[in-house]
Design a protein around this motif. Structure first.
Motif, PDB file in Angstrom:
ATOM      1  N   ILE A 128       0.836   5.319   0.424  1.00 20.10           N
ATOM      2  CA  ILE A 128       0.097   6.484   0.906  1.00 20.10           C
ATOM      3  C   ILE A 128       1.020   7.696   0.807  1.00 20.10           C
ATOM      4  O   ILE A 128       2.145   7.655   1.308  1.00 20.10           O
ATOM      5  N   ARG A 185      -3.968   7.242  -1.895  1.00 21.74           N
ATOM      6  CA  ARG A 185      -3.689   5.866  -1.492  1.00 21.74           C
ATOM      7  C   ARG A 185      -3.821   4.945  -2.697  1.00 21.74           C
ATOM      8  O   ARG A 185      -4.805   5.002  -3.434  1.00 21.74           O
ATOM      9  N   GLU A 215       0.843  -1.191   0.000  1.00 25.91           N
ATOM     10  CA  GLU A 215       0.000   0.000   0.000  1.00 25.91           C
ATOM     11  C   GLU A 215       0.883   1.246   0.000  1.00 25.91           C
ATOM     12  O   GLU A 215       1.803   1.368   0.800  1.00 25.91           O
ATOM     13  N   THR A 251      -4.384  13.605   0.587  1.00 18.38           N
ATOM     14  CA  THR A 251      -3.812  12.285   0.800  1.00 18.38           C
ATOM     15  C   THR A 251      -4.301  11.325  -0.273  1.00 18.38           C
ATOM     16  O   THR A 251      -5.502  11.223  -0.529  1.00 18.38           O
TER      17      THR A 251
END
Length: 516
Positions: free
Chosen positions: A283, A292, A281, A290
Motif C-alpha cells: 500500500i 494497493r 500486500e 492510495t
C-alpha cells in the motif's frame, strides 16, 4: 521435486502493523549484542522494531540491530525453531517446527503449534499444533449453505507444520503444509475457537462458490493417493481486500471469510508458476492517491511450462502481471512504492513496480570488510520509519540504513578469550567448501593489541606443510575467513588442518576440519 524445507514465510498486513514500538521487559529472555544465530529464516518489521528468527529463536531488536532480546523454549515458547511470526495489537504470535529425523519416513518436520505473548515476551501461552479430532480417516466440513465437504483427517503434527500465519481481529489463519489452510475464530484477543480446515478448490476446480454444492475431498492426497497440490499450503495473507492463500497449486482468494474462493494459476491467469511460497500486500500513496497491490512469489511447480518469478495484481486478481522472471523467489517486502525480493539468486529491488530491477551484487561490511558469502536469500524486511533494509540468509543478517550503499552485519559469534572461551577459534567448524556459505571465519583475542597491528593467518596440514595463506599483514580490524581452497586454488582435501594466527606480538593456533 519441489522444495519444502526452509521456505518460512513472513507476511505483514499493513492495516494491522501500525503499532507502537516494543517496550522489551522480559526478565527471562537473553539480552545480546548479537542475534542468536547466523541462519535467518523469518523477518517481520513492526514500525522500527524487527522480529526475526535466527538460530531457531525469536530475536527482537528496537535499535536497528545493534542489540537483541532473544526468546526461546526457556521463556515459554514451545520447542523447536520459529517458522512464522505475526503481530497485532501488542500481541506477538509465533509458530514453531521441530526435527523428527528419527521418523522412519522422510518428512519436513513436526509442527509445534502457536505460541503467543501479550507482554512482549515476559510470558507465553501455547496452542498445540492443530490436528483433526475425527477418529475416522475422513471428516467433513459443513458449509453455511448446508453443503458437506469431506476432509482427510490430519491427526498428527508430522508434516503438519505452520509455514505461515495471519492474525486478524476476528480470526487466525494458518498455512500448515500437509494440514492445508485452516482458520480459527478469535473469541477474545487471547482465546480461540477450534482450527477448522478450509475448503479451498482442489486441483480440478478453479472456484468454490458459497451457494453451490460440491463433491471433493479436502486433503493433501486424493482417493487415488495422488498429491493435491492446491491443498498443500505454504503462505497466507490477511489483506485489506480479503484472505489470500498460497499453495503448491496456485493462489487462492476469498472475500467472504473463506466461504468462497477463486483460484489463480499459471494455466488460467498467467502467473509465472503455481508454487506460491510468499504473499504480501503493498500500500502506498502517490500524488494524493492510495494504491494497493498484491504480490506473490509464484515459482515453478510441476508444469514444465511454468517458471519462477514474481506476479502482481492491482485489481484483486482480475489481471496479473509477471515480473522478475527466472529466480526462485522466497520473500517480498516494500518501502512505499519500492519492491524488494529475496531470491535464490540474490537480492533484487525495483523502484517502478517491477518494470526494471537492480540486483545487489556483493554485500560488504563497512566496518571490517566481511562479506555475505551466500547468494541465496530467504527473507527480507524493511523498516519504513527509518528506511532500514534487512536482508537475511544462511550467512547472517545484512543491514543498510543508507538505501543499500553501505552495509553492516549482525552475526552470531562469541568473543574469543572472554568468559572461558578459547583464545582463538574458527566457525563453523567443521565446514564444507561445497556448501553455502562455504567459508569458515576466524576469531581471536584482540585484547591489548593496537589498531596498527597486522594479522597473518596460515593453514597447514598435519605434516605441517603450508596449505593456504588466509591473510598476510592485514589490518587488525578486518574480518578473516578461509574458503577451503589451497594456494593453487584447489579445494583442500577432507581432513583436519592446523591454523596459525600472528596478530601483533600475539600468536594463536587451532584446528579446523574440512568436509566436502
Amino acid at each position: 521435486m519441489m522444495r519444502f524445507i526452509g521456505l518460512f514465510v513472513l507476511l505483514c498486513v499493513p492495516a494491522l502493523c501500525a503499532q507502537t514500538t516494543f517496550k522489551l521487559s522480559s526478565e527471562n529472555s537473553v539480552g545480546s549484542v548479537r542475534p542468536a544465530g547466523n541462519s535467518i529464516g523469518v523477518i517481520k518489521i513492526v514500525n522500527d522494531t524487527i522480529l526475526m528468527e535466527a538460530g531457531g529463536r525469536l530475536n527482537i531488536s528496537t535499535d536497528g540491530g545493534l542489540s537483541w532480546q532473544i526468546f526461546s523454549i526457556q521463556d515459554g515458547i514451545y520447542k523447536g525453531g520459529v517458522s512464522a511470526i505475526d503481530f497485532i495489537h501488542s500481541i506477538i504470535f509465533v509458530s514453531t517446527i521441530f526435527d523428527t529425523s528419527s521418523s522412519p519416513k522422510p518428512n519436513v518436520g513436526a509442527g509445534g503449534g502457536i505460541s503467543f505473548s501479550t507482554d512482549f515476551g515476559v510470558t507465553w501461552k501455547n496452542i498445540p499444533q492443530p490436528i483433526d479430532t475425527f477418529q475416522s480417516k475422513f471428516g467433513f466440513i459443513i458449509r453455511s449453505n448446508g453443503d458437506t465437504i469431506s476432509t482427510t483427517s490430519i491427526r498428527t503434527n508430522i508434516d503438519n507444520v505452520i509455514f505461515d500465519l495471519a492474525v486478524t481481529d476476528s480470526s487466525v489463519w494458518i498455512a500448515s503444509f500437509a494440514g492445508g489452510i485452516k482458520m480459527a475464530r478469535r473469541m477474545t484477543p487471547t482465546s480461540f475457537g477450534e482450527f477448522e480446515p478450509v475448503a479451498i478448490p482442489p486441483d480440478t476446480l478453479d472456484e468454490v462458490r458459497a451457494d453451490q454444492f460440491y463433491d471433493f475431498n479436502v486433503g493433501p492426497f486424493n482417493s487415488n493417493g495422488q498429491q493435491v497440490y492446491n491443498h498443500t499450503a505454504f503462505s497466507v495473507l490477511a489483506a485489506s481486500d480479503g484472505i489470500w492463500a498460497g499453495t503448491a497449486g496456485g493462489i487462492n482468494y476469498s472475500t467472504d471469510g473463506g466461504l468462497s474462493w477463486k483460484k489463480f494459476t499459471a494455466q488460467n491467469s498467467g502467473i509465472s508458476g503455481n508454487f506460491v511460497v510468499a504473499l504480501a500486500e503493498q500500500i502506498y500513496e502517490e500524488s494524493g492517491t492510495t494504491f494497493r497491490n498484491i504480490w506473490a512469489a509464484t515459482n515453478r511447480a510441476v508444469d514444465p511450462a511454468e517458471s519462477s518469478g514474481l506476479s502482481v495484481t492491482a485489481d484483486s486478481g482480475k489481471t496479473w502481471r509477471v515480473v522478475l522472471h527466472g529466480p526462485f523467489v522466497n520473500n517480498i517486502a516494500f518501502d512505499g512504492k519500492t519492491v524488494y525480493a529475496a531470491t535464490d539468486d540474490g537480492m533484487f529491488r525495483s523502484r517502478d513496480l517491477g518494470l526494471t530491477w537492480e540486483k545487489f551484487i556483493t554485500l560488504i561490511d563497512k566496518n571490517n570488510g566481511d562479506r555475505n558469502y551466500s547468494p541465496v536469500f530467504q527473507t527480507i524486511g524493511v523498516d519504513t520509519v527509518n528506511h532500514i533494509i534487512y536482508f537475511g540468509n544462511q550467512d547472517g543478517l545484512a543491514i543498510s540504513d543508507d538505501d543499500g550503499l553501505t552495509w553492516r552485519f549482525a552475526r552470531a559469534y562469541v568473543d574469543a578469550g572472554k568468559n572461558g572461551e578459547p583464545k582463538s577459534y574458527a566457525y563453523p567448524n567443521p565446514f564444507s567448501p561445497s556448501i553455502l556459505p562455504n567459508i569458515t571465519r576466524f576469531e581471536f583475542d584482540r585484547t591489548g593489541l593496537n589498531t596498527t597491528d597486522k594479522v597473518t593467518i596460515k593453514i597447514f596440514d598435519f605434516a605441517l606443510d603450508l596449505v593456504a595463506i588466509v591473510a598476510k599483514n592485514e589490518p587488525l580490524n578486518n574480518s578473516f575467513s578461509w574458503n577451503g581452497l589451497n594456494n593453487k586454488g584447489q579445494k583442500a582435501a577432507n581432513g583436519t588442518y592446523v591454523y596459525t594466527i600472528e596478530a601483533g606480538r600475539k600468536k594463536f593456533w587451532g584446528k579446523v576440519t574440512v568436509r566436502n
